[in-house]
Design a protein around this motif. Structure first.
Motif, PDB file in Angstrom:
ATOM      1  N   THR A 389      37.809  46.606  42.761  1.00  0.00           N
ATOM      2  CA  THR A 389      37.696  45.235  42.675  1.00  0.00           C
ATOM      3  C   THR A 389      37.637  44.705  43.897  1.00  0.00           C
ATOM      4  OG1 THR A 389      40.296  44.670  42.903  1.00  0.00           O
ATOM      5  CG2 THR A 389      39.355  45.636  40.776  1.00  0.00           C
ATOM      6  N   ASP A 390      37.367  43.199  44.080  1.00  0.00           N
ATOM      7  CA  ASP A 390      37.329  42.685  45.082  1.00  0.00           C
ATOM      8  C   ASP A 390      38.784  41.756  45.060  1.00  0.00           C
ATOM      9  OD1 ASP A 390      37.125  40.370  43.249  1.00  0.00           O
ATOM     10  OD2 ASP A 390      35.686  39.353  44.363  1.00  0.00           O
ATOM     11  N   GLU A 391      39.858  42.162  44.608  1.00  0.00           N
ATOM     12  CA  GLU A 391      40.900  41.465  44.807  1.00  0.00           C
ATOM     13  C   GLU A 391      41.975  41.967  45.761  1.00  0.00           C
ATOM     14  OE1 GLU A 391      44.549  40.540  41.479  1.00  0.00           O
ATOM     15  OE2 GLU A 391      43.099  41.872  40.909  1.00  0.00           O
ATOM     16  N   LYS A 397      40.813  36.772  45.616  1.00  0.00           N
ATOM     17  CA  LYS A 397      39.428  37.544  45.506  1.00  0.00           C
ATOM     18  C   LYS A 397      38.714  37.063  46.751  1.00  0.00           C
ATOM     19  CE  LYS A 397      39.944  38.233  40.479  1.00  0.00           C
ATOM     20  NZ  LYS A 397      39.118  38.064  39.239  1.00  0.00           N
TER      21      LYS A 397
END
Length: 429
Positions: A389-391, A397
């Protein structure tokens, strides 16, 4: 217990049967597998009765004839289908217990499951093992396991783990030795607890397990501002003691088994050891040998860097404070004309300034640095982000930061142990 299919390999047996993502496996040969270990054994048969429940709710039985080595081509959401064995300890050094409220739920999950240790390399304490667990482990004979030892002093281990079952570590290791189950050991070093003479005692006790001890990582305790216990951090004297104790232990064992993590060398000011010290880098995920890999890769890459850029460009590498020291050394050797290469060590205000590893940098910490610096092109190690993910840890994020700073171009590097990805970014400018 639901065994949900997450993916089907194209052209596989499962693909030919028109199975799809979201379908549920009920049983294989009338047995419901508990985990991927059971599944792997069950699908080895040449004749398989596969009971599936489709997403539509319809159930179907498939009679499959295949070669012994043929795989069905099915992937799953989790390696464990039944309940993951939770951790029953309250370790004084547990980082999960020193996090603030409000983070995503997965960050508060503590597992202590030998199956995940074997399949995914997570550390276990063996304190929650029942006799049936031991019998299955001994029947399956998984190697290697990753075992959190910390100390071999029974009373001290029970105290550090806040669990009376922790006192049986020597018996547990004896049982693993009897069954020739190899292990990678770990010691989280807590000053005034398991350092000094206690560390030497642990090393002495572990000599008898040379046959099964593949490696032993010693890592310093991490202390966030949310830690309730009054734990001390590793200082230069403790770091020097640990490095010397590890060296003496390896000499006595006549091979490099124990390894101090990179942070001990940074704290002590001593040089990072050569590759031989780390063997096959089995404890790389514990920060043991990461700097050596990174430095060696930089030496290879720096000769391949562009001599000059067509247009002047600035790059900002944002990383944890520990790694920033290493990258700052590299920055001084980068001579690409027209390149402004900046290393920004991100101060961890979220967990506290005693936490300086890159993997615990949060989105808000990153934003704080971007606000203060004139960042135009940002390089961010993916270790800051939740896998796939981009979290960040705090739920922010990369996409959120992009909206806030639309003029900044973000590069995410996947392998933080190599400089090659950064080299490719520079050479693409």
């Amino acid at each position: 217990m639901k065994i949900i299919i997450s993916d089907i390999k194209e052209g596989s047996i499962a693909h030919q049967l028109n199975l799809s993502q979201g379908d549920e496996i009920i049983s294989i040969n009338n047995t419901a597998p508990r985990d991927i270990i059971d599944y792997s054994f069950l699908v080895k048969d040449e004749e398989i009765l596969l009971h599936v429940k489709h997403k539509s709710g319809e159930e179907e039985l498939f009679e499959i004839e295949k070669d012994f080595d043929d795989d069905l081509g099915i992937s799953f959401e989790s390696a464990v289908f039944d309940r993951v064995k939770p951790c029953a300890n309250k370790c004084i050094f547990c980082f999960v217990d020193q996090q603030p409220k409000g983070l995503r739920k997965s960050l508060y999950v503590k597992d202590d499951d030998w199956r995940l240790s074997y399949l995914q390399g997570t550390y276990i304490t063996l304190t929650n093992m029942k006799e049936k667990d031991w019998q299955r482990l001994e029947g399956f004979h998984p190697s290697p396991l990753f075992v959190s030892i910390h100390t071999t002093n029974p009373d001290l281990r029970a105290k550090m783990l806040n669990n009376p079952n922790a006192a049986g570590i020597m018996d547990d290791l004896e049982r693993l030795k009897k069954n020739d189950i190899k292990i990678h050991g770990q010691i989280v070093l807590c000053p005034t607890y398991n350092d000094g003479d206690e560390l030497l005692r642990t090393f002495e006790d572990l000599k008898k397990f040379k046959k099964i001890l593949n490696s032993l990582a010693i890592v310093p305790v991490g202390v966030s501002k949310y830690r309730k216990e009054n734990l001390k951090t590793v200082d230069k004297d403790v770091a020097n003691f640990v490095i010397k104790a590890v060296e003496d232990f390896n000499l006595q064992m006549k091979k490099n088994i124990a390894m101090a993590s990179d942070e001990f060398f940074l704290i002590s000011g001593q040089e990072i050891p050569n590759k031989k010290y780390y063997g096959n880098f089995a404890q790389i995920e514990d920060g043991v040998g990461a700097i050596r890999l990174l430095r060696d890769d930089f030496e290879k890459c720096k000769r391949k860097l562009k001599k000059s850029l067509k247009k002047p460009c600035s790059l900002s590498l944002l990383t944890g404070l520990s790694a920033a020291k290493i990258f700052e050394e590299f920055r001084k050797e980068i001579s690409t004309e027209g390149l402004g290469f900046e290393v920004i060590g991100v101060t961890n205000k979220f967990f506290g300034d005693k936490i300086n590893v890159t993997g615990l940098v949060t989105g808000q910490d990153l934003i704080n640095e971007i606000k203060e610096k004139n960042v135009k092109n940002a390089i961010i190690p993916s270790v800051m982000l939740r896998e796939g993910t981009d979290e960040f840890l705090d739920g922010i994020k990369i996409s959120d930061i992009k909206k806030q700073y639309p003029d900044i171009k973000f590069y995410i590097i996947k392998d933080c142990y190599k400089f090659a990805e950064i080299m490719k970014i520079i050479n693409s400018l």
